[in-house]
Design a protein around this motif. Sequence first.
Motif, PDB file in Angstrom:
ATOM      1  N   SER A  56     -77.512  89.142  13.683  1.00 30.95           N
ATOM      2  CA  SER A  56     -76.672  89.840  14.660  1.00 30.95           C
ATOM      3  C   SER A  56     -76.826  89.280  16.065  1.00 30.95           C
ATOM      4  CB  SER A  56     -77.022  91.331  14.687  1.00 30.95           C
ATOM      5  OG  SER A  56     -76.771  91.912  13.441  1.00 30.95           O
ATOM      6  N   GLY A  57     -77.558  88.196  16.214  1.00 29.40           N
ATOM      7  CA  GLY A  57     -77.696  87.579  17.523  1.00 29.40           C
ATOM      8  C   GLY A  57     -78.806  88.196  18.353  1.00 29.40           C
ATOM      9  N   VAL A  58     -78.609  88.136  19.657  1.00 30.10           N
ATOM     10  CA  VAL A  58     -79.605  88.648  20.595  1.00 30.10           C
ATOM     11  C   VAL A  58     -78.937  89.574  21.607  1.00 30.10           C
ATOM     12  CG1 VAL A  58     -81.156  86.656  20.421  1.00 30.10           C
ATOM     13  CG2 VAL A  58     -79.350  86.648  22.140  1.00 30.10           C
ATOM     14  N   THR A  59     -79.714  90.531  22.085  1.00 27.62           N
ATOM     15  CA  THR A  59     -79.277  91.393  23.175  1.00 27.62           C
ATOM     16  C   THR A  59     -80.414  91.475  24.182  1.00 27.62           C
ATOM     17  OG1 THR A  59     -80.060  93.370  22.014  1.00 27.62           O
ATOM     18  CG2 THR A  59     -77.741  92.812  21.750  1.00 27.62           C
ATOM     19  N   LEU A  60     -80.062  91.773  25.406  1.00 26.68           N
ATOM     20  CA  LEU A  60     -81.063  91.908  26.453  1.00 26.68           C
ATOM     21  C   LEU A  60     -81.743  93.271  26.378  1.00 26.68           C
ATOM     22  CD1 LEU A  60     -79.040  90.393  29.417  1.00 26.68           C
ATOM     23  CD2 LEU A  60     -81.095  89.404  28.388  1.00 26.68           C
ATOM     24  N   THR A  61     -83.027  93.285  26.648  1.00 22.19           N
ATOM     25  CA  THR A  61     -83.735  94.550  26.826  1.00 22.19           C
ATOM     26  C   THR A  61     -83.369  95.076  28.211  1.00 22.19           C
ATOM     27  OG1 THR A  61     -85.648  93.475  27.832  1.00 22.19           O
ATOM     28  CG2 THR A  61     -85.688  93.745  25.416  1.00 22.19           C
ATOM     29  N   ALA A  62     -83.791  96.270  28.539  1.00 26.79           N
ATOM     30  CA  ALA A  62     -83.557  96.796  29.893  1.00 26.79           C
ATOM     31  C   ALA A  62     -84.225  95.880  30.922  1.00 26.79           C
ATOM     32  CB  ALA A  62     -84.081  98.220  30.003  1.00 26.79           C
ATOM     33  N   PHE A  63     -85.423  95.439  30.623  1.00 27.00           N
ATOM     34  CA  PHE A  63     -86.107  94.498  31.509  1.00 27.00           C
ATOM     35  C   PHE A  63     -85.335  93.177  31.577  1.00 27.00           C
ATOM     36  CE2 PHE A  63     -89.237  91.047  32.100  1.00 27.00           C
ATOM     37  CZ  PHE A  63     -89.631  91.352  33.397  1.00 27.00           C
ATOM     38  N   GLY A  64     -84.817  92.734  30.444  1.00 27.56           N
ATOM     39  CA  GLY A  64     -84.024  91.508  30.406  1.00 27.56           C
ATOM     40  C   GLY A  64     -82.783  91.586  31.274  1.00 27.56           C
ATOM     41  N   GLU A  65     -82.151  92.755  31.300  1.00 31.04           N
ATOM     42  CA  GLU A  65     -80.988  92.960  32.180  1.00 31.04           C
ATOM     43  C   GLU A  65     -81.384  92.749  33.646  1.00 31.04           C
ATOM     44  OE1 GLU A  65     -77.812  93.512  31.556  1.00 31.04           O
ATOM     45  OE2 GLU A  65     -77.802  94.067  29.444  1.00 31.04           O
ATOM     46  N   THR A  66     -82.543  93.265  34.012  1.00 29.33           N
ATOM     47  CA  THR A  66     -83.038  93.100  35.383  1.00 29.33           C
ATOM     48  C   THR A  66     -83.309  91.639  35.691  1.00 29.33           C
ATOM     49  OG1 THR A  66     -84.022  95.299  35.330  1.00 29.33           O
ATOM     50  CG2 THR A  66     -84.871  93.788  36.996  1.00 29.33           C
ATOM     51  N   VAL A  67     -83.948  90.959  34.755  1.00 30.30           N
ATOM     52  CA  VAL A  67     -84.253  89.532  34.935  1.00 30.30           C
ATOM     53  C   VAL A  67     -82.956  88.741  35.067  1.00 30.30           C
ATOM     54  CG1 VAL A  67     -85.215  87.487  33.809  1.00 30.30           C
ATOM     55  CG2 VAL A  67     -86.490  89.635  33.778  1.00 30.30           C
ATOM     56  N   MET A  68     -82.029  88.953  34.159  1.00 28.10           N
ATOM     57  CA  MET A  68     -80.784  88.182  34.175  1.00 28.10           C
ATOM     58  C   MET A  68     -79.951  88.452  35.419  1.00 28.10           C
ATOM     59  SD  MET A  68     -80.493  86.042  31.731  1.00 28.10           S
ATOM     60  CE  MET A  68     -82.237  85.745  31.627  1.00 28.10           C
ATOM     61  N   ALA A  69     -80.021  89.662  35.953  1.00 24.63           N
ATOM     62  CA  ALA A  69     -79.291  89.956  37.185  1.00 24.63           C
ATOM     63  C   ALA A  69     -79.766  89.058  38.324  1.00 24.63           C
ATOM     64  CB  ALA A  69     -79.464  91.427  37.567  1.00 24.63           C
ATOM     65  N   LYS A  70     -81.029  88.714  38.321  1.00 26.50           N
ATOM     66  CA  LYS A  70     -81.584  87.844  39.357  1.00 26.50           C
ATOM     67  C   LYS A  70     -81.406  86.366  39.014  1.00 26.50           C
ATOM     68  CE  LYS A  70     -84.935  91.167  41.030  1.00 26.50           C
ATOM     69  NZ  LYS A  70     -84.201  91.494  42.227  1.00 26.50           N
ATOM     70  N   VAL A  71     -81.455  86.051  37.743  1.00 29.25           N
ATOM     71  CA  VAL A  71     -81.432  84.658  37.288  1.00 29.25           C
ATOM     72  C   VAL A  71     -80.029  84.056  37.316  1.00 29.25           C
ATOM     73  CG1 VAL A  71     -81.745  83.253  35.209  1.00 29.25           C
ATOM     74  CG2 VAL A  71     -83.529  84.822  35.920  1.00 29.25           C
ATOM     75  N   ARG A  72     -79.021  84.841  37.094  1.00 30.96           N
ATOM     76  CA  ARG A  72     -77.657  84.308  36.951  1.00 30.96           C
ATOM     77  C   ARG A  72     -77.194  83.512  38.168  1.00 30.96           C
ATOM     78  NH1 ARG A  72     -76.630  89.360  33.917  1.00 30.96           N
ATOM     79  NH2 ARG A  72     -76.279  88.697  31.778  1.00 30.96           N
TER      80      ARG A  72
END
Length: 90
Positions: A56-72
């Motif tokens: 089913s692929g991958v999804t971001l954790t809540a922490f991952g959402e925070t990280v990606m918001a900064k990384v993008r």
Amino acid sequence: MRLTLRQLNYAIAAARHGSLTAAADALHVSQPSISTAISQIEGYFERQVFVRQRGSGVTLTAFGETVMAKVRDVPASVDSLQSLADDNAA
């Protein structure tokens, strides 16, 4: 260990595509390269960034959402810096 731009780009692609395989295809790299980069990022933070769901692929954790918001924004910022350097060289 430091995070690299390559690792961040791989994570961005995985988040965007929702799949390690699709991210690898989009970046023309192997799927294990994407997986390794994500594992290294998670090791850096000592927290899970993605939930891997077999088939089913991958999804971001809540922490991952925070990280990606900064990384993008990081790759675009690096490109902007590069263009400044290129302008100065001309």
